[in-house]
Design a protein around this motif. Structure first.
Motif, PDB file in Angstrom:
ATOM      1  N   GLN A  70       0.739  -1.411  -0.178  1.00  0.00           N
ATOM      2  CA  GLN A  70      -0.431   0.143  -0.090  1.00  0.00           C
ATOM      3  C   GLN A  70       1.331   1.460  -0.140  1.00  0.00           C
ATOM      4  O   GLN A  70       0.929   2.435  -1.036  1.00  0.00           O
ATOM      5  CB  GLN A  70      -0.861   0.112   0.956  1.00  0.00           C
ATOM      6  N   THR A  77       0.742   4.036  -3.256  1.00  0.00           N
ATOM      7  CA  THR A  77       0.376   5.418  -2.744  1.00  0.00           C
ATOM      8  C   THR A  77       1.063   6.468  -4.018  1.00  0.00           C
ATOM      9  O   THR A  77       2.998   6.514  -3.907  1.00  0.00           O
ATOM     10  CB  THR A  77       1.019   5.626  -0.757  1.00  0.00           C
ATOM     11  N   PRO A  78       0.717   7.715  -4.294  1.00  0.00           N
ATOM     12  CA  PRO A  78       0.923   8.175  -5.244  1.00  0.00           C
ATOM     13  C   PRO A  78       2.188   9.112  -4.843  1.00  0.00           C
ATOM     14  O   PRO A  78       1.509   9.895  -3.470  1.00  0.00           O
ATOM     15  CB  PRO A  78      -0.550   8.939  -5.549  1.00  0.00           C
ATOM     16  N   PRO A 125      -4.729   5.228  -2.140  1.00  0.00           N
ATOM     17  CA  PRO A 125      -5.156   5.846  -2.133  1.00  0.00           C
ATOM     18  C   PRO A 125      -5.312   6.314  -3.886  1.00  0.00           C
ATOM     19  O   PRO A 125      -3.927   6.081  -4.946  1.00  0.00           O
ATOM     20  CB  PRO A 125      -4.564   7.059  -1.487  1.00  0.00           C
ATOM     21  N   GLU A 126      -6.741   7.290  -4.429  1.00  0.00           N
ATOM     22  CA  GLU A 126      -6.368   7.922  -5.528  1.00  0.00           C
ATOM     23  C   GLU A 126      -5.342   8.773  -5.964  1.00  0.00           C
ATOM     24  O   GLU A 126      -4.720   9.583  -4.681  1.00  0.00           O
ATOM     25  CB  GLU A 126      -7.558   8.357  -6.095  1.00  0.00           C
ATOM     26  N   ARG A 127      -4.529   9.391  -6.944  1.00  0.00           N
ATOM     27  CA  ARG A 127      -4.517  10.688  -7.053  1.00  0.00           C
ATOM     28  C   ARG A 127      -5.737  11.904  -6.503  1.00  0.00           C
ATOM     29  O   ARG A 127      -6.195  11.858  -7.188  1.00  0.00           O
ATOM     30  CB  ARG A 127      -3.727  10.645  -8.297  1.00  0.00           C
ATOM     31  N   THR A 128      -4.645  12.964  -6.010  1.00  0.00           N
ATOM     32  CA  THR A 128      -5.855  13.805  -5.577  1.00  0.00           C
ATOM     33  C   THR A 128      -6.077  15.142  -6.503  1.00  0.00           C
ATOM     34  O   THR A 128      -5.133  15.397  -7.555  1.00  0.00           O
ATOM     35  CB  THR A 128      -4.908  14.953  -4.007  1.00  0.00           C
ATOM     36  N   ARG A 151       3.653  12.015 -14.057  1.00  0.00           N
ATOM     37  CA  ARG A 151       2.721  11.627 -14.886  1.00  0.00           C
ATOM     38  C   ARG A 151       1.986  12.641 -16.799  1.00  0.00           C
ATOM     39  O   ARG A 151       1.543  12.214 -17.411  1.00  0.00           O
ATOM     40  CB  ARG A 151       1.464  11.500 -14.165  1.00  0.00           C
ATOM     41  N   GLU A 187       2.221  14.294  -6.888  1.00  0.00           N
ATOM     42  CA  GLU A 187       0.742  13.011  -6.291  1.00  0.00           C
ATOM     43  C   GLU A 187      -0.085  13.826  -6.541  1.00  0.00           C
ATOM     44  O   GLU A 187      -1.880  12.737  -6.355  1.00  0.00           O
ATOM     45  CB  GLU A 187       1.078  12.885  -4.584  1.00  0.00           C
ATOM     46  N   GLN A 188      -0.651  14.248  -7.203  1.00  0.00           N
ATOM     47  CA  GLN A 188      -1.789  15.119  -8.270  1.00  0.00           C
ATOM     48  C   GLN A 188      -2.171  14.849  -9.920  1.00  0.00           C
ATOM     49  O   GLN A 188      -0.762  13.944  -9.943  1.00  0.00           O
ATOM     50  CB  GLN A 188      -1.728  16.057  -7.311  1.00  0.00           C
ATOM     51  N   ASP A 189      -2.851  14.815  -9.547  1.00  0.00           N
ATOM     52  CA  ASP A 189      -3.627  14.429 -11.115  1.00  0.00           C
ATOM     53  C   ASP A 189      -2.730  15.627 -11.310  1.00  0.00           C
ATOM     54  O   ASP A 189      -4.208  16.188 -11.946  1.00  0.00           O
ATOM     55  CB  ASP A 189      -5.378  13.982 -10.950  1.00  0.00           C
TER      56      ASP A 189
END
Ligand SMILES: Cc1ncc(C[n+]2csc(CCOP(=O)(O)OP(=O)(O)O)c2C)c(N)n1
Length: 513
Positions: free
Chosen positions: A144, A148-149, A177-180, A207, A301-303
């Motif tokens: 996990q 985690t992104p 966790p999803e990317r915030t 990304r 870690e963000q989208d």
């Protein structure tokens, strides 16, 4: 079930099915569990930097972690350089480090070391197993943490008694966790800055260097005139014909200062503020103009892709923008090695959908822009400056993507750090063409000596010269089961590369420079 078996079953249940390993006595129960439980692909790396570099290349291409298996503090310490590179690439990685049984530690047997201290230096998450009953849950938490992104290094230290004692329980996979998303006010502020048409530059990494991220960034550039750049060292980038040609920030400080000169808004997308690789007397560390405003569009870690697409739409960019590529024509050039000529030549040769792993140091300086005109490919680079990344990264990438050709572009000095990866390529029959730039010198260090204002002398020549004795890459590769050929001209290289690309399995081309 003992703790070791519960850990293997947990890793498999959490989607980790590849283990790069170099085990020792304290890992024997884990190894026995790998024998007992079906489903884990076990790959031997004959040095821990190979193990960790493979796990990095694998993670960058698979988008999920491999496990590594290493032996006590000293084994992990050997692997740290490529864990460092992986950490700076945001590669997910689950390190399992076997260690002395808990009750054995006080007797200070030879391999006793501060394993946790070593692990903490390069890991985002560290845990030492406390009991066989907990080891499964610890393994699930490690996966996990790794997933985690944007991707993290998780290191689980496994004392031998927690592995061999019965009472192991398989840990249930834990949610990732999803990317915030990026906050709307951030998006609006940056849209406003871009609408001002003041000189702006988007610095893209992570990304944002995926095909979708690049296309959205290109649309933004098209409507606003903003410039686009990638950092000097990037983890992975989608490149080649039909994809936006975004160049890197130059390595040489003066050149990077020129690229950034006059920029008012520096917009970071999963990237750090442009910084010199090293400090030099009288030169700045931060490369943006002092009066530039730095914006963070997305943290790693963000989208970032969603943020770039939102901006492109909000700015009214057309959905498709014609691609302009000013890079020189891809064509096979004749004659001796020269970085630009080699770049045009390899651009004509790269197989469709291949993966390039590059640790080519000075021979690679000119490679990036001219290869935009190559067939579509993914490009992986050494991200943390710890040389010796190319061979293992290519090896791990080939294991992650068995249907894709991998091309490893490797400087000779750096290649000597981890050449054992060639043996793993031969053993696993991996489809890798390794190109070694044999200039027989630590060439970059000559330039660095001049850059700090010193003059080459007897000692520096002694320390940078690799020609006494000469490295024979045909014998080095052959000794590890990899066929090899030597070339001295670009046309010779093109012929040999073309033949190598037609066959399967590892091959090495020594390019004598
Ligand atoms: C782990 C690690 N050790 C040492 C260095 C310092 N270093 C940077 S480049 C280099 C030599 C590179 O020589 P080579 O790979 O032959 O490439 P060339 O400069 O000749 O193109 C060294 C030793 C480093 N970056 N990382």
């Amino acid at each position: 079930m003992n703790g070791a078996e519960s850990l293997v079953r947990t890793l498999l249940a959490s989607g980790v099915d590849t283990c790069f390993a170099n085990p020792g006595t304290s890992e024997m129960h884990f190894v026995a569990a790998l024998d007992k439980v079906e489903g884990m692909r076990c790959v031997l790396g004959m040095a821990e930097t190979v193990v960790t570099g493979c796990a990095d290349g694998y993670a960058r291409m698979a988008g999920k972690p491999a496990a590594t298996l290493m032996h006590c503090g000293p084994g992990f310490a050997n692997g740290i350089a490529n864990v460092h590179n992986a950490r700076r690439a945001y590669s997910p990685m689950v390190n399992i480090v076997g260690d002395h049984a808990t009750y054995h530690r006080p007797f200070d047997a030879p391999l006793t070391a501060d394993t946790e201290g070593l692990a903490r230096a390069v890991s985002h998450w560290v845990r030492t197993g406390a009991s066989s009953a907990r080891v499964g849950a610890d393994g699930a938490a490690a996966v996990q943490a790794a997933m985690t992104p944007p991707g993290q290094i998780a290191t689980l230290i496994l004392p031998a008694d927690t592995a061999w004692t019965d009472g192991g329980e398989v840990g249930a996979p834990l949610p990732v966790p999803e990317r915030t998303p990026v906050a709307p006010e951030t998006l609006r502020t940056i849209a406003q800055a871009l609408r001002s048409h003041e000189p702006a530059m988007l610095v893209l990494s992570g990304r944002a260097l995926s095909e979708a991220g690049l296309i959205a960034a290109y649309r933004i550039a098209h409507v606003t005139g903003a410039k686009l750049r990638a950092p000097t060292q990037l983890p992975r980038m989608a490149r080649g014909r039909g994809r936006p040609p975004v160049d890197r920030m130059p390595y040489v400080v003066d050149n990077a200062l020129k690229v950034l000169a006059g920029t008012r808004h520096v917009i970071l997308v999963c990237a750090k503020p442009p910084t010199g690789f090293f400090a030099y007397p009288g030169k700045p560390s931060l490369l943006s103009p002092p009066d530039a405003i730095t914006h963070v569009l997305a943290r790693p870690e963000q989208d970032a892709v969603a943020a770039l697409e939102w901006l492109a739409d909000d700015l009214g960019a057309p959905k498709t923008v014609p691609m302009r590529d000013d890079s020189p024509k891809a064509e096979i050039v004749r004659g001796k090695f020269d970085p630009e000529a080699f770049a045009r030549t390899i651009a004509a040769l790269l197989p469709e959908n291949c993966i390039v792993a590059e640790d080519a140091v000075t021979s690679g300086r000119a490679l990036f822009a001219p290869t935009f005109s190559a067939a579509p490919h993914d490009w992986l680079q050494i991200t943390g400056g710890a040389i010796g990344h190319g061979f293992p990264c290519a090896t791990g990438a080939a294991l992650a993507c068995p249907d894709r050709k991998v091309v490893c572009l490797q400087a000779d000095g750096a290649g000597m750090y981890t050449l054992q990866a060639l043996w793993t390529q031969a053993r696993e029959r991996l489809d890798v063409i390794n190109v070694v730039f044999a200039n027989r010198i630590y060439k970059i260090l000559h330039g660095e000596l001049l850059a700090v204002g010193a003059q080459p002398g007897r000692a520096s020549n002694e320390l940078f010269d690799l020609a006494r004795p000469e490295l024979d890459w045909l014998q080095l590769a052959g000794g590890m089961g990899v066929e090899a050929a030597r070339v001295e001209t670009l046309e010779g290289f093109a012929d040999t590369f073309t033949a190598a690309a037609r066959r399967r399995g590892p091959f090495l081309i020594e390019f004598r420079i």
